[in-house]
Design a protein around this motif. Sequence first.
Motif, PDB file in Angstrom:
ATOM      1  N   PHE A 148      -3.964 -17.023   5.790  1.00  0.00           N
ATOM      2  CA  PHE A 148      -6.157 -17.912   5.084  1.00  0.00           C
ATOM      3  C   PHE A 148      -6.323 -19.202   6.644  1.00  0.00           C
ATOM      4  CE2 PHE A 148      -3.760 -16.431   1.777  1.00  0.00           C
ATOM      5  CZ  PHE A 148      -4.754 -15.925   1.116  1.00  0.00           C
ATOM      6  N   THR A 149      -6.977 -18.717   7.118  1.00  0.00           N
ATOM      7  CA  THR A 149      -8.460 -19.618   7.542  1.00  0.00           C
ATOM      8  C   THR A 149      -9.784 -19.978   7.170  1.00  0.00           C
ATOM      9  OG1 THR A 149      -7.061 -18.685   9.789  1.00  0.00           O
ATOM     10  CG2 THR A 149      -9.307 -20.009  10.179  1.00  0.00           C
ATOM     11  N   LEU A 150      -9.795 -21.365   7.431  1.00  0.00           N
ATOM     12  CA  LEU A 150     -10.574 -21.400   6.503  1.00  0.00           C
ATOM     13  C   LEU A 150     -11.392 -22.512   7.258  1.00  0.00           C
ATOM     14  CD1 LEU A 150      -9.629 -22.373   2.761  1.00  0.00           C
ATOM     15  CD2 LEU A 150     -10.586 -24.319   4.043  1.00  0.00           C
ATOM     16  N   ALA A 151     -13.140 -22.381   6.639  1.00  0.00           N
ATOM     17  CA  ALA A 151     -13.728 -23.879   7.208  1.00  0.00           C
ATOM     18  C   ALA A 151     -14.415 -23.383   5.624  1.00  0.00           C
ATOM     19  CB  ALA A 151     -14.641 -22.930   8.071  1.00  0.00           C
ATOM     20  N   THR A 152     -14.932 -25.011   5.319  1.00  0.00           N
ATOM     21  CA  THR A 152     -15.461 -26.039   4.269  1.00  0.00           C
ATOM     22  C   THR A 152     -17.156 -26.269   4.740  1.00  0.00           C
ATOM     23  OG1 THR A 152     -13.354 -27.292   4.116  1.00  0.00           O
ATOM     24  CG2 THR A 152     -15.066 -27.655   2.813  1.00  0.00           C
ATOM     25  N   ASN A 153     -17.310 -25.981   6.004  1.00  0.00           N
ATOM     26  CA  ASN A 153     -18.946 -26.319   5.898  1.00  0.00           C
ATOM     27  C   ASN A 153     -19.114 -25.678   7.071  1.00  0.00           C
ATOM     28  OD1 ASN A 153     -21.217 -27.000   6.040  1.00  0.00           O
ATOM     29  ND2 ASN A 153     -20.992 -29.693   6.416  1.00  0.00           N
ATOM     30  N   ILE A 154     -19.970 -24.446   7.613  1.00  0.00           N
ATOM     31  CA  ILE A 154     -20.206 -23.544   8.423  1.00  0.00           C
ATOM     32  C   ILE A 154     -21.694 -24.527   9.143  1.00  0.00           C
ATOM     33  CG2 ILE A 154     -19.953 -21.266   7.660  1.00  0.00           C
ATOM     34  CD1 ILE A 154     -22.947 -21.831   7.419  1.00  0.00           C
ATOM     35  N   ASP A 155     -21.815 -25.083   8.653  1.00  0.00           N
ATOM     36  CA  ASP A 155     -22.861 -26.735   9.414  1.00  0.00           C
ATOM     37  C   ASP A 155     -22.181 -27.490  10.288  1.00  0.00           C
ATOM     38  OD1 ASP A 155     -25.018 -24.939   9.084  1.00  0.00           O
ATOM     39  OD2 ASP A 155     -25.465 -26.200   7.023  1.00  0.00           O
ATOM     40  N   ASP A 156     -21.401 -27.384   9.816  1.00  0.00           N
ATOM     41  CA  ASP A 156     -19.778 -28.936  11.235  1.00  0.00           C
ATOM     42  C   ASP A 156     -18.177 -28.052  10.592  1.00  0.00           C
ATOM     43  OD1 ASP A 156     -18.469 -30.822  12.017  1.00  0.00           O
ATOM     44  OD2 ASP A 156     -18.775 -32.028  10.293  1.00  0.00           O
ATOM     45  N   ILE A 157     -18.517 -27.361  11.474  1.00  0.00           N
ATOM     46  CA  ILE A 157     -17.286 -26.569  11.417  1.00  0.00           C
ATOM     47  C   ILE A 157     -15.826 -26.657  12.243  1.00  0.00           C
ATOM     48  CG2 ILE A 157     -16.048 -24.241  12.423  1.00  0.00           C
ATOM     49  CD1 ILE A 157     -18.686 -23.113  12.055  1.00  0.00           C
ATOM     50  N   LYS A 158     -14.728 -26.982  11.225  1.00  0.00           N
ATOM     51  CA  LYS A 158     -13.974 -27.720  11.030  1.00  0.00           C
ATOM     52  C   LYS A 158     -12.290 -26.572  10.908  1.00  0.00           C
ATOM     53  CE  LYS A 158     -14.650 -32.759  11.218  1.00  0.00           C
ATOM     54  NZ  LYS A 158     -15.787 -32.544  10.627  1.00  0.00           N
ATOM     55  N   LEU A 159     -12.307 -25.828  11.545  1.00  0.00           N
ATOM     56  CA  LEU A 159     -11.243 -24.521  11.325  1.00  0.00           C
ATOM     57  C   LEU A 159      -9.687 -25.444  10.928  1.00  0.00           C
ATOM     58  CD1 LEU A 159     -12.147 -22.258  13.986  1.00  0.00           C
ATOM     59  CD2 LEU A 159     -13.084 -22.192  11.529  1.00  0.00           C
ATOM     60  N   ARG A 160      -9.367 -24.829   9.308  1.00  0.00           N
ATOM     61  CA  ARG A 160      -8.403 -24.873   9.092  1.00  0.00           C
ATOM     62  C   ARG A 160      -7.514 -24.032   9.419  1.00  0.00           C
ATOM     63  NH1 ARG A 160      -7.557 -27.073   3.834  1.00  0.00           N
ATOM     64  NH2 ARG A 160      -9.914 -26.925   3.274  1.00  0.00           N
ATOM     65  N   ARG A 161      -6.247 -23.479   9.422  1.00  0.00           N
ATOM     66  CA  ARG A 161      -5.708 -22.795   9.305  1.00  0.00           C
ATOM     67  C   ARG A 161      -4.227 -23.239   8.334  1.00  0.00           C
ATOM     68  NH1 ARG A 161      -0.880 -20.024  12.908  1.00  0.00           N
ATOM     69  NH2 ARG A 161      -0.645 -18.168  12.348  1.00  0.00           N
ATOM     70  N   LEU A 162      -4.063 -22.019   7.168  1.00  0.00           N
ATOM     71  CA  LEU A 162      -3.079 -22.283   5.689  1.00  0.00           C
ATOM     72  C   LEU A 162      -1.688 -22.126   5.566  1.00  0.00           C
ATOM     73  CD1 LEU A 162      -5.628 -22.284   2.894  1.00  0.00           C
ATOM     74  CD2 LEU A 162      -5.728 -23.730   4.547  1.00  0.00           C
ATOM     75  N   PRO A 163      -0.920 -23.209   5.348  1.00  0.00           N
ATOM     76  CA  PRO A 163       0.485 -22.668   5.591  1.00  0.00           C
ATOM     77  C   PRO A 163       1.023 -21.060   5.267  1.00  0.00           C
ATOM     78  CG  PRO A 163       0.391 -24.068   4.390  1.00  0.00           C
ATOM     79  CD  PRO A 163      -1.386 -23.877   4.622  1.00  0.00           C
ATOM     80  N   GLU A 164       2.158 -20.934   5.442  1.00  0.00           N
ATOM     81  CA  GLU A 164       1.951 -19.059   5.067  1.00  0.00           C
ATOM     82  C   GLU A 164       2.348 -19.212   3.715  1.00  0.00           C
ATOM     83  OE1 GLU A 164       4.673 -16.458   7.757  1.00  0.00           O
ATOM     84  OE2 GLU A 164       4.963 -18.402   8.263  1.00  0.00           O
ATOM     85  N   VAL A 165       2.360 -18.058   2.680  1.00  0.00           N
ATOM     86  CA  VAL A 165       2.779 -17.606   1.814  1.00  0.00           C
ATOM     87  C   VAL A 165       4.005 -16.862   1.661  1.00  0.00           C
ATOM     88  CG1 VAL A 165       2.600 -16.497  -0.319  1.00  0.00           C
ATOM     89  CG2 VAL A 165       0.668 -17.209   1.051  1.00  0.00           C
TER      90      VAL A 165
END
Lengths: 595, 824
Positions: free
Chosen positions: B139-156
């Motif tokens: 999973f990769t996640l960005a909480t706010n598209i106006d201030d993008i900080k990409l986070r890659r979540l740990p493996e399941v």
Amino acid sequence: MAHTEWKDAPGLPDFSLLKRLARDQLIFLLEQLPGKKDLFIDADLMSPLDRIANVTILKQHEVDKLYKVELKPIFVLMFTDLVNADKVAGRFRRYKIIFTPQKFYACETVLEEQGVYGDVTTDEWNFYILPLDDDILSLELPEFFRDNFLEGDQRWVTTAGSALRLLQSVYGSFSKVYGIGRCAKMVYESWRELMEDGEQRTRQPEFAKVFLVDRDVDFVTPLCSQVVYEGLVDDLFRIKCGSVEFGPDVTSSDKSIKVMLNSQDKVFSEIRNEHFSNVFGFLSQKAKNLQTAYDKRRGMDIQQMKAFVADELKGLKQEHRLLSLHIGASESMMKKKTKQDFQELLKTEHSLLEGFEIRECITYIEEHINRQVSMIDSLRLLCLLSITENGLLSKDYRSLKAQYLQSYGIEHLLTFANLRQLGLLEEQQAGETLTVMESKVGKLVNDKTVGKLTDAFSSLAKKSNFRALSKRLALVPKSGEEYDLRVPRDMAYVFSGAYIPLSCKLIEQVLERDGWTGMEEVTRMLNGQEFAVTEARSKTDAQRIVLVMFLGGCTFSEISALRFLGKERGCRFIVVTTAITNSSRLLEALLDNSA
Amino acid sequence: AHLDLKKIELYEMGWNLKDGLRECLVAAAPYGGPIALLKGHYRRSPSARPQLEIYSSSGLPLASFPWKSGVVKQLGWTVSDDLLCVQEDGTVLVYDLWGGFKRHFSMGNEVSQSQVLETKIFHSPYGTGVAILTGALRFTLATNIDDIKLRRLPEVPGLQEAPSCWAVLTQDRQSKVLVANGSQLFILDNTACTPVTPPGLSPQASSIVHMCVSFSYKYLALLTDSGHVWMGTSNLKEKLSEVDTKIKTPPKQMAWCRRPKSQQPSAVVMWDGLLIVVGECKETIQYHLDDDSVLVPELDGVRIISGTHHELLQEVPGACEEIFKIASMAPGALLLEAHKEYEKESQKADEYLREIKEQSLLSEAVRQCVEAAGHEHEPETQKTLLRAASFGKCFLSNFPPEQFVSMCRDLRVLNAVRDYTVGIPLTHTQFKQMTVQVLIDRLVYRKLYPLAIEVCRYLKTPEYQGVSRVLKHWACYKVQQKEESDEVIAKAVSVKLADAAGISYSEIATKAYESGRTELAIKLLEFEPRSGEQVPLLLKMKKSPLALSKAIESGDTDLVYTVVMYLKNELNRGDFFMMLRNQPVALSLYKQFCKHQEQDTLKDLFNQDDDHEELGNFYVKASYKDQRLEARVALLQSAVDEYYKAKNDFSAKTTEDEMRLLRFQRKLEEEKDEQLVGFSLQDTMTTLLSVGLHKHAEQLYKDFRVPDKRFWWLKLKALAEKEDWEELEKFGKTKKSPIGYLPFVEVCIKHHNKYEAKKYVSKVTPEQKVKAHLAVGDMEGAAEAAIERRNESEISTVLSRCSATTDHLLMERLNRAKATAVKK
């Protein structure tokens, strides 16, 4: 003039608020950098700072060391060196530059060019006004005069506007604004603009009328020798930020004493506005009274003595100390001023003001220059001569200038260039024809264009028109009449009855007429730029408190004259000035011998 | 506890879709926002491009264009009504409501390499976020598209294939992902993957097939392969209920359908042609769907959009239920009844009223009616309820009117925006949550300027935030209309905006400039009252002369500086100087700057203006900054040249003199070892005389045409200082003194030499005789002289100096002489 003094002169607003505001803001800025910090202060800022926040307060907010820094333009560069030295030494510190009263774009540019912009944070300390006394507020901007009038740098206009706005926001709005001079007009406009941007506060005003005046409207007054006590102290000992350092010759001991000069000093407040010839008599009377008060001790029983020691003695001791200081000061004053040459100097000044025996005056000035009596005084007399005579004859101008240069060096060529630019010292040339042409054109076209034309002409040849002004406004009382300096009858007493300060006379006239109507001739001779604007209506005591703002500095003589006028008219004047000035400061600002 | 639901039709859709929503990728924005359709995106042939269409909630077309970019995996809307299109390669394209491309951003290299498997677009207090499940099952996640900080979540752990379902949660100010892998449930946050178990989940389930989170992120619903719906809090601490749907096929969509503050959980599960609502009790409510539909979860219900209809399904609000329940005896119901009877002019009205009043529930009744009106969609029902409330209010003395008044206002606005042509089907609850400000923004975004202004005026929004803001947006839009001429637009804008407060014309002008209309921008800037605001844009448009004059007009020195510095870098030196030449204020500022920073530039400036006078001054100044004599002389020579060019003979001559003086001083310094260089003429002579170099002083006196008087004064002073009385006497006799002989007397006295002084008394002119005698203390002589001259004031002066004891006789004489003098 009738001598019915108003008994109910209005009380003055409390200006200590301004100090508190400034102090709180400074503390806030200091607290922005928590922890121990070193503070570097521009030397010019030391005295004003001391009046706002003393060392104890600074220490309370963790200021560790204080450094005084001389030489303003280099400040930023010195700062750069400091930062770079720290970088080399691997020291980590945080830097903040606090600009006061405001930050200029150019400062940032310099920081950027020096490559330290990223290392520092900058802030503004909006310390616009320092209350020097109950009725004197100072912007502490001595550079205003040169920057604005000589260099044409208008950067301080907004500062002055902001100061007015500060006063208005703290003490309520003004009902009427009068002014004369280009700079006055710009300050007024800048203030209007600031008001439009900000929120409007409608509270009962504490002063309703404001008068703005440019220093270059009246150069004569600051060029005259001051003879009221406070002015004389300033001329002789230089009052700095409301305090003066009396040397050993005054204190009759081997050390100097720093004294605050304001209305808190009971002795001083009684003599500050007096002509110096009265001061000594007054002081000796005071000394006798004091002795009587001390003498009360005799024949007291223990109970009375106890009360005396508890209530009065301290006050008497204090008074005693001050009295002896002022006696010392006036003694040293008398020593200097009753001498033959001072009398002659005054006589020459008065002749110039009257336009009388000009040849003799020129000879006197020549001798003054030749004997190198005083660089500044010679210059002062030259300027006075030029202004009162609408410029010097070509022959005189050249010979006097040549002699001056021989006495004090060729670098004063530049000083003369500066004086000419300001219209302080000029050579007469085809100037007369200009005035004639101007008045002819004036009749042909409407007022507005006349204003513009006058502008154009005045930039060509700044005419002082002093003689005509003096006649129209009756600035110089008829000679021959005895003038009792003990019982002044008009503002002329501040110059031994020889001359009413032009600036103060203008204020008097405008307040009397509630505007400039009927003074068209006068304003035309002063190069126009006058205005009177009604801002709001108010019908309170505030009407009788008038704020006078001098742009480019004002002298203690003018303040004394206004105090006198206030007493006569039952109103109070509050003087706001960019700085306290006198003839020496005025002329020193125009010297160009940056050797 | 049973669930009361109502389903109301919002719109009959205005669009004309041949195949309904079949084979469409659909996204509808919450709060009655727009709907985006991507038609035919399943057909992956390059010949047939999919079509992207945007509609209002009522199905009115807003935009339509063929999709030319990559394969779209997901559509979604941001909180500010922008459309997000997530492509297979992880690129996200952002379009505005009108289909205009705004920007794009990438979800990172990892995503683009392993491709997007599934995407979810979510909203949180931090804005709009995008969560992606990649082909690598990460999973990769960005909480706010106006201030993008990409986070890659740990493996399941143990994840071999795509999880059966997943959802994004916002908890503890963090976005997390909830993943179901068969019957296992994990929460993924920034650092860890934590296995969790929903309390009380039926054991017969072997896999969780669907899940959904409520609008507020507080509640979670899970659907198992056994057909059970588990509902509980999203922190998985509490179970609310579990209901068996008896359907084991996987559903198409599931959503929460719950009002804020409602006591009952309720979720909607949708299969093909069937909609089931599950609540707290075992029974479910079922609806039939004729058509392919999409569920749009809202704050207080679920919207159901099909190819032909747009409906709202929500729990019946408490107030409405109380009033409209059959045979309800609630105060609101009674009040409504009373009002109905009153309209019929029946006395029963009084009976109903009395019944309420007896229980002193009248204010409660009014409150209920007002509240219920807010929840009703039909204007007629709203009116009936409000009339009843108003009727009830008449019998209450102290009932605060605010609630009633604001409800009337709100409803009027809501009815206006719900209109088919506008198509924003907001409920009152949603409206309160989104605020008027946002509603106005949305109207502006949809270019419904007149309506937005009317809303502002009607709700009395402060002008600065309301009407002015709308007008500014309108103007910004107006200036982009290419077909109209600059004049027409500028005029239209100025007429419309004339009396609106707080309008920033510079912002509008910036917009005009950005759309390539520089001339229009300049025209618009003319309306900007604060000249300071005009400057930055003028600079940007390279209208530097105008910028400069505006900056000067503003009276703000700092601004002038900004422009000057900008121009200095922008223009070549010649042009720069030319421009300054026409602006004296700027020029003097720049000169000031040069004085401190760039001396040479200053020289160039004077040169350009042929200002020889100033150039001369410049060289003079430079000369005394230099220590080396040769350099100083050279600089002075330049000054002399300039002064001649300026026809200032006086300064030229003086400067030449200075050069001569310098050379002379230098020569003498070398010969006599006396510090002289840099002294003024006078000081030089003083020094020479004081060390006895009379000849050299004499030479200067002649060479420099020093006035006789000056030289005499000088020499007199110098000799007296050295107490060289002999030399002084000689000097006095060289010729007749041009300064008279009184100074001789005075100078001797000053040095306490009465004897010498007396020598000169006789030489003094008659006018100064008295003074001279007095100076040496010769009272008799003074008296003699004064009497001889018969001068009253001189006699008085002498008299004042006499002492009564010693000079008694003298005084008598003087008094007598005085009397005669006065007589004359």
